[in-house]
Design an enzyme around this catalytic site. Sequence first.
Site, PDB file in Angstrom:
ATOM      1  N   HIS A 144      -2.307 -29.672  27.428  1.00  0.00           N
ATOM      2  CA  HIS A 144      -3.187 -29.816  28.598  1.00  0.00           C
ATOM      3  C   HIS A 144      -2.521 -29.327  29.877  1.00  0.00           C
ATOM      4  CE1 HIS A 144      -6.713 -30.919  30.560  1.00  0.00           C
ATOM      5  NE2 HIS A 144      -6.946 -32.086  30.012  1.00  0.00           N
ATOM      6  N   ASP A 147      -6.567 -26.126  30.603  1.00  0.00           N
ATOM      7  CA  ASP A 147      -7.502 -27.069  31.202  1.00  0.00           C
ATOM      8  C   ASP A 147      -8.868 -26.841  30.552  1.00  0.00           C
ATOM      9  OD1 ASP A 147      -8.278 -24.686  32.305  1.00  0.00           O
ATOM     10  OD2 ASP A 147      -7.678 -25.198  34.350  1.00  0.00           O
TER      11      ASP A 147
END
Length: 434
Positions: free
Chosen positions: A407, A411
Site C-alpha cells: 500500500h 494506492d
Amino acid sequence: MTLILICHPFHASRSAIGQVPAQAEQGHLEVARWTPRLHSMQGRTRSPRGGEVDPTASFHTSRSACSSHSRCAWTRPPRSGEVEDPGDIEAVKTSVSGDSAVKKQEPRYQESKSEVKEQKSGFTKISPSAKLLISEYGLDTSSLKASGPHGTLLKGDVLAAIKSGKGSSKISPSEKKPSPQTATQKSPSGRPESKTHQQQSVSFEDLPNTQIRKVIARRLLESKQTTPHLYLSSDVVLDPLLSFRKELKEKHDIKVSVNDIVIKAVAVALKNVPEANAYWDVEKGEIILCDSVDISIAVATEKGLMTPIVRNADQKSISSISSEVKQLAEKARAGKLLPNEFQGGTFSISNLGMFPVDHFCAIINPPQAGILAVGRGNKFVEPVAGSDGIERPAVVTKMNLTLSADHRVFDGKVGGAFVSALKANFNDIQRLLL
C-alpha cells in the site's frame, strides 16, 4: 417457688381458677414441675393461659378428678400433710433437673465442637482463591495460619505455606503416584491408559529445515509484519484466452499453457501502468520505479518455494516465455538455479489453477511491491449479448485474480488502473501479440 401441675386431657378453665374440687382431697397425686412465664400487668400476674393468678400459686388436681374429666383448678400450695407421697415430688424434681442439665450441656458441646474445628483448621473463614489452592495442592488445613481479618485465610497465607513447605499434603506420595501395575490397567472401555498410550496420541516428528526454507520463512514473516498489504480482486473472462491457446496449437503448432499467457498479460499491464512496476525503498522512504518488467514465477520444489525470473517479459513473445519458464522450472526442481535467475524481479505471479482453488491471497515477495494470485477457471451461466444486440443465456468460463500490493506503492488509483489494464488484456487477447 414450686408449682404442682395435675395432668389432665382438658385444659384448665378460666372460670375454675381459685376453685378446688372436692376430688382433689382424695386419690394419688401426679405432679410435675412447671415454671410459668409470668407477665406483670398493673401489679397483677397473668398466666400463659390468660388467667390472673397469684405468683406464689401452684396448681394440682387428683387422679380421680382427671379420670372423671373434671376441670383442672389453680390453687395455693398444699399445706404440710396434704401430699400423700412426698417422694413423688423429689422424683419429679430429679427428672426435671436432669432434663435441664442436658439442655444446658448442649451449647457446651457445640462450643467445644467449634473450638476443636478452629484448633484443627486454625481459621474461621477462607477466601475462594485460598480454597482453590488448597484443593489444587492437596494441603492439610491444620498446618495453615490465617492472617486476614476475623481469622480469614487468604491466598497469600496458602502461597506462603507452599513456598516454605509447611503446607503438608493430605495425600501421601505413594497415593499420588500410581504403581506400574495400576498405570497399565485398562479402562472400562478396554483401552489401556498407560503413559505410553498418552505419548503416542501426542507423538510428533521433527522435520529439519533446509537453508532455503529458513530464508523463505524469514522473508515471508518479514513481509507480513513490515509490509502493509492491499488486496484487490476481480474475475476475468477466460474464454478468449482458451480460444487463442487452441488457435496457436491448431494453426501454428505452438503449445503454450494458460500460465504462459497470464505472464504475458501481466507484463503488458505493468508496462501500461508503470507506477505499478515499482518498489518501496526503506532507507530513502521513496517509491523506486523499475525500468524493466521482470516477472517472478513461483515454483514448488522439494527444498521449498523458488521464484525463477523471466526478465523483460513484456518484450518477449508467448512462445519464448513458455520455453523459458519450462527451463527455469526444471532447473529450480533440480536445485541448479543460479543466483541471478531467482534474485531480483519486479512483480510475482502465484498460480494455483491446476488445483481446486478458486480464490486465495498471496504474500508479497519483498522487496517487490506486488504479487498476483491466480485461481482456477469455473463455468457460469450469464446473459451474453449476441451480434444482434440481444442478450441470451450462455456458459462463460471465468477465472479469479487477486492482487496483493504494497500500500505504500499501490494506492487505490494505481491498483485500480492495473486491474483494469489486466482485464482488458484478457478480454482482447490479440493485444498481447502487438
